[in-house]
Design a protein around this motif. Structure first.
Motif, PDB file in Angstrom:
ATOM      1  N   TYR A 423       0.834  -1.208   0.000  1.00 47.84           N
ATOM      2  CA  TYR A 423       0.000   0.000   0.000  1.00 47.84           C
ATOM      3  C   TYR A 423       0.867   1.256   0.000  1.00 47.84           C
ATOM      4  CZ  TYR A 423      -3.922  -3.027   1.327  1.00 47.84           C
ATOM      5  OH  TYR A 423      -4.874  -3.991   1.359  1.00 47.84           O
ATOM      6  N   LYS A 424       1.915   1.223   0.829  1.00 55.29           N
ATOM      7  CA  LYS A 424       2.787   2.394   0.941  1.00 55.29           C
ATOM      8  C   LYS A 424       3.532   2.641  -0.360  1.00 55.29           C
ATOM      9  CE  LYS A 424       6.271   4.400   4.005  1.00 55.29           C
ATOM     10  NZ  LYS A 424       7.122   4.160   5.199  1.00 55.29           N
ATOM     11  N   LYS A 427       1.171   3.974  -2.834  1.00 54.16           N
ATOM     12  CA  LYS A 427       0.474   5.178  -2.340  1.00 54.16           C
ATOM     13  C   LYS A 427      -1.042   4.985  -2.343  1.00 54.16           C
ATOM     14  CE  LYS A 427       4.156   8.256  -3.862  1.00 54.16           C
ATOM     15  NZ  LYS A 427       4.543   9.415  -4.704  1.00 54.16           N
ATOM     16  N   ASN A 429      -4.409   4.236   0.098  1.00 53.99           N
ATOM     17  CA  ASN A 429      -4.992   4.220   1.446  1.00 53.99           C
ATOM     18  C   ASN A 429      -6.249   3.358   1.433  1.00 53.99           C
ATOM     19  OD1 ASN A 429      -6.078   4.636   3.937  1.00 53.99           O
ATOM     20  ND2 ASN A 429      -6.234   6.868   3.759  1.00 53.99           N
TER      21      ASN A 429
END
Length: 568
Positions: A423-424, A427, A429
């Protein structure tokens, strides 16, 4: 991903539970009262003032409406929106029919009869007058026959004047006028021609015999209510029945009455006068009686003097513009709260006003709902866009997430670490897709209230087979649209619009990322079916809104996903 999915499921189930509870859970029925006799409600605790008269004894055998009307001498009411009569016995307003409203969409069906005379099984009337702290003063009561000044009917152009002499030096006069809508103005005067002063208290009451059948919805109040010092007070019929004493409250001005879903009977004192209001219940024979009344301040009537009081009686439909008009013209604070706008009043009323404004332009309330939905979607476009972009990213990551679950299926901690890392890196959420939906929920509930509680929706047509936006879709697929000669049971009374709603909900789900967990996937697949049965009993206007909203959402989401290169 699991967090987002769980959150969405929780939200959908929360909505389903809120709506479904009152359709699937049997609501309590009116209780049979114990056989006791009470002819007068007790006085307010701690008060030295008398109380308004209590419930009248029931007739030995209930009469039908026509027989009860024929029993008393009467003055006709001929107003633009109200017809009926006033009983000269007691000077009561107890026969009111609403000219503009019928029982069904068929304009030849009987008119709505709001108030009914004493002697009928469901007597429902208003009464004003005087009470004294001494029993030595002879006052006009429920069986006093008043003398009219003439035999002309009550109309906006011609008020009615009634008189009665107690033979002990007090002459009573009552003037009743009516406007072009639903408001009666009652002016009571008493002239003292005797040689001793008397102290009298003005009162006004609404009395209802029997417990009416209510819809039993949490979001709709039906029963006694009023505005006390600017604050709305609502009492359920069964709650009042459990009270040993009437609920009383002091107020400056205000209004007090009994409401149904669409209709209201209320008494309204002078808005500058301090009054004591009461909401009570009693039982006469086997018949429960509900009474809402208020008592004004004492009037000292010296020999040769005259005292007077002005009260108002509203008996009519809860039309917003009419209530607001009375609120502004007569200074009746929060009179519009007779409509149950609910907790989201600050949203519900403006939405309703916009809905009516659009209807005034396009001439159809159903079209107005569609346009308002479009405007709402435009208002929330940036938020919805953000949500759909987040969902598209999540769907794009779906293959990678499946690989991670296969790779770390025996190591949940490592799986979560890898997923968060993904996810990070991308990018994304996971919660970004849900938060915009949360923001829209109050708007949805506000619109739902508007479509459910407002009389302006009643008997308003859309197109085709929808002749009443406030009623469920009547064209059932379960009896082949009426071709089969039977009426399906309530839970199978599924119209075409609920089917369209469920289908569009299914299509919208197909655009979203599929849950990796099989149990969650089954729940999500089952939701459109559950909503199908849930919405089958909802007002058609609400189902049309939901279906149209789904279609708009599908179009918006499809365009965004195509733009982001996500396979649709």
């Amino acid at each position: 991903m699991p967090e987002q999915r769980n959150l969405m499921i929780a939200m959908v189930l929360m909505i389903a539970i809120l709506f479904g509870y009152y359709l699937l859970v049997p609501q309590p029925k009116p209780q049979q009262p114990a056989q006791t006799v009470s002819t007068e409600a007790p006085a307010t605790a701690g008060s030295t003032a008398p109380s308004a008269p209590g419930a009248m004894p029931a007739a030995p055998a209930p009469l039908d409406r026509e027989a009860a009307l024929a029993r008393d001498p009467r003055v006709k009411i001929e107003a633009p929106r109200v017809s009926g009569s006033i009983s000269l016995e007691g000077g009561r307003i107890d026969d009111v029919a609403l000219v503009d409203y019928h029982e069904t969409v068929d304009q030849t069906s009987p008119r709505i009869e709001l108030l009914s005379p004493l002697g009928t099984r469901a007597a429902y009337y208003t009464q004003t007058g005087w009470v004294a702290s001494s029993n030595d003063v002879k006052l006009p009561g429920a069986d006093t026959v008043w003398t009219p000044a003439d035999d002309r009917p009550l109309s906006p152009e011609h008020p009615v004047t009634l008189t009665w002499d107690n033979g002990q030096g007090l002459v009573f006069e009552r003037q009743i006028s009516i406007d072009a809508n639903y408001m009666f103005t009652v002016t009571d005067k008493v002239s003292n021609t005797g040689d001793a002063a008397v102290t009298l208290y003005p009162y006004s009451l609404v009395s209802r015999s029997g417990t009416p059948q209510t819809l039993g919805y949490y979001i709709l109040h039906e029963g006694p209510l009023g505005v006390v010092d600017g604050t709305l007070k609502e009492y359920k019929y069964d709650d009042l029945a459990e009270q040993r004493q009437p609920v009383s409250a002091t107020s400056t001005g205000g209004w007090f009455g009994i409401t149904d879903k669409y209709w209201l009977a209320a008494v309204i004192p002078d808005q500058s006068e301090a009054v004591t209001a009461r909401f009570g219940h009693s039982v006469v024979g086997n018949t429960p009686k509900y009474q809402v009344d208020y008592l004004g301040t004492a009037r000292e009537v010296a020999p040769g003097a005259t005292a007077s009081t002005v009260s108002r009686v509203f008996a009519g439909a809860k039309e917003l513009d009419v209530l607001d008009g009375y609120g502004d013209a007569l200074g009746i604070k929060n009179f519009d709260l007779a409509i149950d706008f609910g907790w989201f009043y600050f949203l519900t009323k403006p939405i309703f006003l916009v809905l009516l404004w659009i209807e005034g332009i396009v001439g159809n309330l159903g079209i107005s709902i569609l346009i308002l939905t479009l405007l709402t979607k435009a208002l929330f476009f940036p938020l919805a866009n953000k949500s759909y972009v987040a969902m598209s990213k999540m769907k794009k990551l779906q293959p990678e997430l499946v690989k991670l679950r296969d790779r770390y299926k025996d190591d949940k901690v490592r799986l979560n670490q890898e997923m968060m890392g993904l996810y990070k890196k991308e990018k994304v959420n996971p919660a970004a897709g849900c938060l915009p939906i949360l923001v829209q929920i109050p708007v949805f509930f506000a619109l739902y209230k508007v479509l459910f509680v407002t009389i302006e929706m009643r008997h308003k047509p859309f197109f085709g087979w929808i002749h009443d936006l406030s009623a469920p879709d009547p064209l059932y697929i379960t009896n082949l649209f009426g071709l089969l000669p039977y009426t399906p049971p309530h839970f199978l009374a599924i119209g075409i619009w609920p089917v369209l709603m469920a289908f569009t909900m299914f299509l919208q789900q197909k655009l979203n990322p599929a849950p990796a967990d099989p149990t969650q996937a089954k729940i999500m697949m089952f939701l459109p079916v559950m909503f199908l049965f849930l919405f089958a009993g909802f007002p058609a206007g609400l189902v049309i809104y939901w279906t149209w909203n789904n279609l708009l959402s599908i179009g918006q989401q499809w365009l965004i996903m195509r733009r982001m290169g996500v396979k649709v």
